[in-house]
Design a protein around this motif. Structure first.
Motif, PDB file in Angstrom:
ATOM      1  N   GLU A   1       0.855  -1.186   0.000  1.00 27.03           N
ATOM      2  CA  GLU A   1       0.000   0.000   0.000  1.00 27.03           C
ATOM      3  C   GLU A   1       0.898   1.245   0.000  1.00 27.03           C
ATOM      4  O   GLU A   1       1.047   1.924   1.017  1.00 27.03           O
ATOM      5  CB  GLU A   1      -0.884  -0.065   1.278  1.00 27.03           C
ATOM      6  CG  GLU A   1      -2.005   0.965   1.350  1.00 27.03           C
ATOM      7  CD  GLU A   1      -3.152   0.700   0.407  1.00 27.03           C
ATOM      8  OE1 GLU A   1      -3.483  -0.476   0.196  1.00 27.03           O
ATOM      9  OE2 GLU A   1      -3.712   1.670  -0.118  1.00 27.03           O
TER      10      GLU A   1
ATOM     11  N   ASN B   1      -7.868   0.562   2.747  1.00 27.92           N
ATOM     12  CA  ASN B   1      -6.495   0.291   3.125  1.00 27.92           C
ATOM     13  C   ASN B   1      -6.204  -1.213   3.062  1.00 27.92           C
ATOM     14  O   ASN B   1      -6.532  -1.968   3.967  1.00 27.92           O
ATOM     15  CB  ASN B   1      -6.241   0.822   4.542  1.00 27.92           C
ATOM     16  CG  ASN B   1      -4.760   0.745   4.918  1.00 27.92           C
ATOM     17  OD1 ASN B   1      -4.029  -0.095   4.391  1.00 27.92           O
ATOM     18  ND2 ASN B   1      -4.342   1.619   5.819  1.00 27.92           N
ATOM     19  N   THR B   2      -5.587  -1.657   1.972  1.00 25.46           N
ATOM     20  CA  THR B   2      -5.340  -3.094   1.771  1.00 25.46           C
ATOM     21  C   THR B   2      -4.423  -3.675   2.842  1.00 25.46           C
ATOM     22  O   THR B   2      -4.549  -4.833   3.200  1.00 25.46           O
ATOM     23  CB  THR B   2      -4.708  -3.342   0.388  1.00 25.46           C
ATOM     24  OG1 THR B   2      -5.377  -2.528  -0.562  1.00 25.46           O
ATOM     25  CG2 THR B   2      -4.819  -4.791  -0.010  1.00 25.46           C
TER      26      THR B   2
END
Lengths: 315, 243
Positions: B32, B208-209
């Motif tokens: 990210e 938000n991975t």
């Protein structure tokens, strides 16, 4: 002594056992024989109260079994069934020790008893005791089943077609063992089978059952000589009735004894004292001989049996 | 002893990752890039793991007690009238998705841990019940006949014969139930329970991975560790009773 008085069992509208009277003396082997669905297993299962009876009375040594605690009653009745019902998660030794454990025998007495029974039934205490049921052959499993039934030294033995699922040779062997064990222990035994030959071999008295009724209750010889109805006649088979009668008696009954036992001639073919007359006749036919030497258990020649005697007095 | 090696390894890995995830910032900046909030910090991973395990353990204990007792009851002569009903419930209940049970629990019990626990117990019951019935029903009738004919009391037959023989199947039911509930408990985060689902939900909401990944990795590891623990227990059971 087991007495059944006017015992009836209904399943819904179907009458499985129809008002039967039966007395089984102490030490006797009573074989219930009949085709499937004739009520013989139902009768057996009423004696140890696995099935309640619809009406009538069942007395063991004069006491109504319904007055006893069912578990205490069963602990005094060895029970062996066709499919063995061995506990698959327990070793052979623990399977045999079930009833001693339930009777709270001290563990040493139990272990001795288990070893004694393994030996009695021709199993090896050293190797077979620790096997699991799935590691046994059919015949071995059935031996364990019989050992388990005998373990608590019950007065009564109930056996529901215990040898029904075995091959002919194993069955024959186990029948011989049964006779031997019965001579030693003299248990009052109720034995259920559909095999008339097995019945004739093991029974002191046979009860022939059909459609929930007892058609005839008598000694094997009397059943063969005087069948009470066409049904019984059919069951015993008319054709080889004579041979079946011969099978009931041993060579020892009919032979001529020598005053002194002799040393047998080498390679002479004869019969054993304990063999049945049927075996003697068969050997005679095979060898085309009119006379056979008879050997004792120890191997001595103790007499002869003649074909004429056999044909005249055998049956 | 070697039986327990695999579960021990999984548990060690799970604990190690729960401790080490916060210092693995470089790895997650690769997943990210361009964000500062790379590690979920609202609660410690240990706290979430503990709370997750607690929810599953409590619901599994209650579920097992209720389901096994119910299974035993309906296979006794006294309860046999209920057997068809109960086995029907056990099989139909499985077709309702766990999320639906969770959603239905909220209007009845509000938000938080209570409705999650309720849904977990309810849903976890079914596989255990089904396997208890299958395990007890699958015992060779001749064995039970012999046991009774030998003179065993009903309690003796149940504890010495039926439960040891059915145990492995029942254990498999508990295993299925717990594995499903580890996943279902994560969804409990949507109705306010504190679980390892928290980072996943937060990550999905904020795009938000890295958060999603952190929650997912720990949930996955927890499921694997638990499953391998059950695997070992089942084998130990089979060995103890030689079936």
């Amino acid at each position: 002594m087991i007495e059944l008085k006017g015992v009836t069992r209904r399943f819904g509208d179907v009458v499985a056992v129809d008002n039967i009277d039966l007395t089984i003396e102490t030490g006797e082997v009573c074989v219930l024989v009949g085709s499937s669905g004739c009520g013989k297993s139902t009768t057996l299962r009423m004696i140890n109260r696995l099935l309640p009876r619809t009406s009538g009375e069942i007395l063991v040594d004069g006491e109504d079994i319904n007055k006893a605690d069912p578990e205490a009653l069963r602990l005094n009745m060895g029970y062996a069934i066709q499919s063995t019902g061995l506990f698959p998660h327990w070793t052979v030794a623990r399977n045999i020790g079930v009833v001693p454990d339930l009777l709270k025998w001290p563990s040493r007495k139990r272990d001795e008893r288990v070893n004694e029974l393994l030996t009695l039934l021709g199993l090896d205490p050293a190797t077979d005791a620790h096997k699991y049921p799935h590691q046994l052959s059919g015949g071995q499993a059935q031996r364990v089943g019989v050992a388990r039934a005998l373990a608590g030294d019950p007065n009564i033995l109930l056996m529901d077609e215990p040898f029904g699922a075995l091959d002919a040779i194993t069955r024959e062997n186990l029948q011989q063992e049964m006779l031997r064990i019965q001579r030693q222990l003299n248990k009052t035994t109720v034995f259920v089978t559909h095999d008339i030959d097995e019945a004739l071999k093991l029974a002191t008295r046979i009860a022939v059952m059909d459609q929930g009724r007892i058609i005839q209750h008598d000694t094997p010889e009397a059943i063969l000589r005087r069948p009470a109805s066409a049904f019984v006649e059919n069951l015993i088979g008319k054709g080889d009735r004579g041979l079946k009668l011969l099978a009931l008696r041993t060579v020892g009954d009919l032979m001529e004894r020598y005053p002194q036992p002799r040393r047998p001639e080498p390679y002479s073919n004869g019969v054993n004292e304990a063999d049945s007359l049927r075996v003697a006749l068969s050997v005679m036919v095979w060898q085309n001989s009119a006379e056979l030497p008879v050997f004792s258990e120890a191997g001595e020649e103790i007499g002869t049996v003649k074909r004429e005697q056999l044909l005249q007095g055998g049956a | 002893m070697r039986l327990w090696l695999a579960p021990a390894a999984w548990i060690a890995l799970l604990c190690a990752l729960a401790a080490l995830l916060p210092v693995m910032t470089p790895l997650f900046s690769w997943v990210e890039p361009g964000t500062d909030n790379l590690i979920y910090t609202r609660d410690s991973f240990y706290f979430l793991l503990q709370s997750h395990i607690w929810l599953v353990a409590v619901s599994a204990t209650i579920g097992t007690l209720v389901a096994v007792s119910a299974g035993i009851f309906v296979t006794r002569p006294a309860g046999s009238d209920f057997l068809p009903l109960v086995s029907q419930i056990a099989s139909i209940g499985q077709t309702v998705p766990p999320v639906a049970v969770l959603a239905l629990a909220v209007p009845a019990m509000g938000f938080g841990e209570k409705p999650t626990l309720f849904a977990l117990v309810l849903y976890g019951l079914l596989p255990i019940l089904r396997n208890t019935l299958a395990g007890l029903g699958g015992i060779n009738p001749a064995v039970l006949e012999a046991a009774k004919g030998m003179g065993m009391s009903s309690a003796h037959v149940l504890f010495k014969v039926e439960l040891p023989l059915a145990g492995r199947v029942i254990l498999a039911g508990i295993r299925t139930s717990v594995t499903i509930n580890i996943a279902t408990a994560a969804i409990g985060s949507t109705i306010g329970a504190r679980t390892l689902g928290d980072p996943v939900i937060a990550g999905l909401v904020n795009g938000n991975t890295a958060y999603v990944l952190q929650g997912a990795i720990l949930i996955g590891l927890l499921a694997l560790a638990t499953d391998s623990l059950f695997e070992a227990t089942e084998r130990a059971w089979a060995r103890a009773f030689s079936i």
